[in-house]
Scaffold this active site. Structure first.
Site, short mmCIF file in Angstrom:
data_model
loop_
_atom_site.label_atom_id
_atom_site.label_comp_id
_atom_site.label_asym_id
_atom_site.label_seq_id
_atom_site.Cartn_x
_atom_site.Cartn_y
_atom_site.Cartn_z
N ASP A 24 0.82 -1.21 0.00
CA ASP A 24 0.00 0.00 0.00
C ASP A 24 0.86 1.26 0.00
O ASP A 24 0.62 2.18 0.82
CB ASP A 24 -0.96 0.01 1.21
CG ASP A 24 -1.75 -1.29 1.36
OD1 ASP A 24 -2.07 -1.89 0.32
OD2 ASP A 24 -2.03 -1.70 2.49
N GLU A 180 -11.06 0.32 -4.10
CA GLU A 180 -10.37 0.74 -2.87
C GLU A 180 -9.13 1.55 -3.24
O GLU A 180 -8.89 1.82 -4.42
CB GLU A 180 -9.97 -0.50 -2.07
CG GLU A 180 -9.06 -1.44 -2.83
CD GLU A 180 -8.82 -2.77 -2.13
OE1 GLU A 180 -9.46 -3.05 -1.10
OE2 GLU A 180 -7.98 -3.54 -2.62
#
Ligand code: 6LW
Length: 505
Positions: A24, A180
């Site tokens: 991420d 997302e």
């Protein structure tokens, strides 16, 4: 970009640019300096922060969440719970970091003048719902917080106040699951909304939409997904969760996560999701992602190699290097260099590595093949070295009471695989991982993990060689990768040094 006087040799770079469990990634640039932050889940400190001058070589300069007032990981925090998906931005002379602590406090916002720290105490965002929060400021100074789903709310980032209800912006490509990891940018005449979709497994992909305002409406890119490796035999898989950055020369780059599955079918990745770099070109107002591979053309500017994390720690300093992490508690609560100068002492809080309050201090495994060694004195307790995926998946070699033993925990099964007497005094324990070569058998695992002891003359006595697939994300589940380190299962265990020796640097 700083110009180096040295002529350059290699014009290729290796992906991942930050190997090991560093998922991420979120990136920002200030002048010639790039900064990047990653997720950290159940480990303390949280949110490793890296610095680079060339986007290729990264050095960890700290951890944003390094004290209990910033990071609460209660004992019930499951592995792969805790801290998810930061966004790192520079705005108005400050660094801003927004993350979700899914196990305790929800969305939290931090600021710093120096990204190496200290970072502020958190501003809570009780009105911001959803993981993967993003921060973007418009021309009027309004701050927009966009979260997975994908929805958005205006916030006051200094107080955490929200204004108005969360508005749905875009649900991604038709049929794709899990929209997302949103990031919103003003680029030229448009606002671009970059997302990941398809789930963080083999179908992971990156898509984008654009609109005239930060609140939309957003028109999807006709070429979505703009990046995916699904259905390919590319060595980098699960590509997604991206962020964009522009270099001083005007070129654009994407940081993203990818995994390197090994072995036969279906492939197992053991190092977690790693940070990669890809070039981006703009065509007709849309980003086109260029070559993303394990060895790919370098950026046009001179590369600025940086010191990698040291291979050996002699525990000569009272401060632990920033790459050391422990479980749920601060390292300072479970270990100290104060008890025996030049040694790190781990004090067992709980029992074994099967428990959520296990005493474990480790570093991310960053190479597919590597060797870890440590000189361990267990005269006051029981402990040793372990390769950990989570509580239910770890291989350990421990020493106590004149014995060394190897244990494996795989799902519900736990067993002592081998043991041998140990002579009194400290012993060198060793764990090696060796990546599998092209398998003749489709069922071949990704690597072999060998655990054993070193004789005083350095000879290695192997006690067990185990298939590494059981310490992979495909088997264990979740979002993390392997961490290799030291543990204390009882009493106090002393470590004189710890060496991490990559075989495939
Ligand atoms: C993260 C989500 C994801 O919040 O995995 O890869 C989740 N993407 O965006 C945990 O890292």
């Amino acid at each position: 970009m700083r110009v180096s006087s040295k002529p350059e040799k290699a014009r290729t770079i290796a992906n991942p640019v930050i190997p090991g469990f560093h998922p991420d990634p979120s990136v920002c640039r200030v002048g010639d300096d790039y900064y990047l932050a990653c997720s950290s889940f159940e480990y303390f400190p949280g949110v490793p922060v890296f610095h680079s001058r060339d986007l290729v070589h990264w050095t960890q300069i700290g951890n944003a969440l390094d004290r209990p007032s910033q990071l609460r990981l209660p004992l019930g925090t499951p592995s792969s719970g805790g801290v998810y998906a930061p966004t790192l931005r520079h705005h108005d002379g400050l660094f801003w970091l927004i993350v979700t602590n899914v196990s305790a406090d929800g969305n939290l916002l931090f600021t710093a003048t120096d990204p190496a720290g200290p970072w502020s105490d958190p501003v809570r965002l009780p009105g911001v719902h959803g993981i993967d929060p993003d921060l973007a400021w418009d021309e009027d100074g309004a701050c927009w917080c966009t979260t997975a789903g994908v929805g958005q709310v205006r916030i006051d980032p200094r107080t955490g106040e929200t204004f108005g209800p969360r508005r749905r912006l875009w649900s991604g490509s038709p049929g794709a699951k899990a929209p997302e990891a949103p990031h919103l940018y003003r680029i030229g005449d448009h606002w671009y909304l970059l997302i990941a979709e398809g789930g963080t497994e083999r179908c992971h992909s990156v898509s984008i939409a654009r609109g005239r305002t930060p609140t939309g409406p957003f028109e999807p890119c006709p070429a979505n997904p703009i990046l995916t490796h699904r259905g390919t035999d590319h060595p980098l898989q699960n590509t997604g969760h991206a962020d964009l950055v522009q270099a001083p020369d005007g070129s654009w780059w994407m940081v993203l996560l990818a995994v390197r599955p090994g072995g036969g079918s279906p492939g197992w990745h053991v190092l977690g999701r790693e940070t990669c770099l890809a070039p981006v070109a703009w065509v007709d107002g849309w980003p086109v992602v260029g070559e993303l591979s394990a060895s790919m053309p370098a950026p046009a500017w001179p590369l600025v190699p940086r010191a990698a994390a040291p291979d050996r720690d002699d525990f000569g300093s009272s401060e632990l290097a920033p790459f050391w992490v422990s479980l749920r508690h601060r390292p300072a609560e479970v270990c100290t260099t104060g008890e025996r100068p030049g040694w790190l002492t781990l004090r067992a809080r709980g029992g074994s590595l099967d428990e959520s309050d296990a005493t474990f201090v480790g570093r991310r495994q960053q190479h597919l093949s590597c060797r870890v060694r440590a000189l361990v004195d267990a005269a006051d307790g029981r402990g040793g070295l372990a390769v950990r995926l989570d509580e239910r998946h770890h291989y350990d070699i421990e020493t106590s009471a004149g014995e060394v033993r190897v244990m494996a925990r795989i799902g519900p099964a736990k067993t002592v695989l081998a043991s041998r007497p140990a002579s009194p005094g400290p012993v060198v324990l060793r764990i090696e991982t060796a990546a599998a070569h092209t398998p003749d058998d489709a069922r071949t695992g990704p690597d072999t993990v060998t655990l054993g002891v070193e004789e005083p003359d350095g000879a290695f006595v192997e006690l067990a060689a185990l298939d590494g697939r059981y310490l992979s994300t495909e088997v264990a589940g979740g979002f993390t990768g392997r961490v290799i380190g030291m543990f204390a299962g009882g009493g106090s265990v002393h470590f004189d040094w710890f060496a991490y020796e990559p075989a495939d640097r």
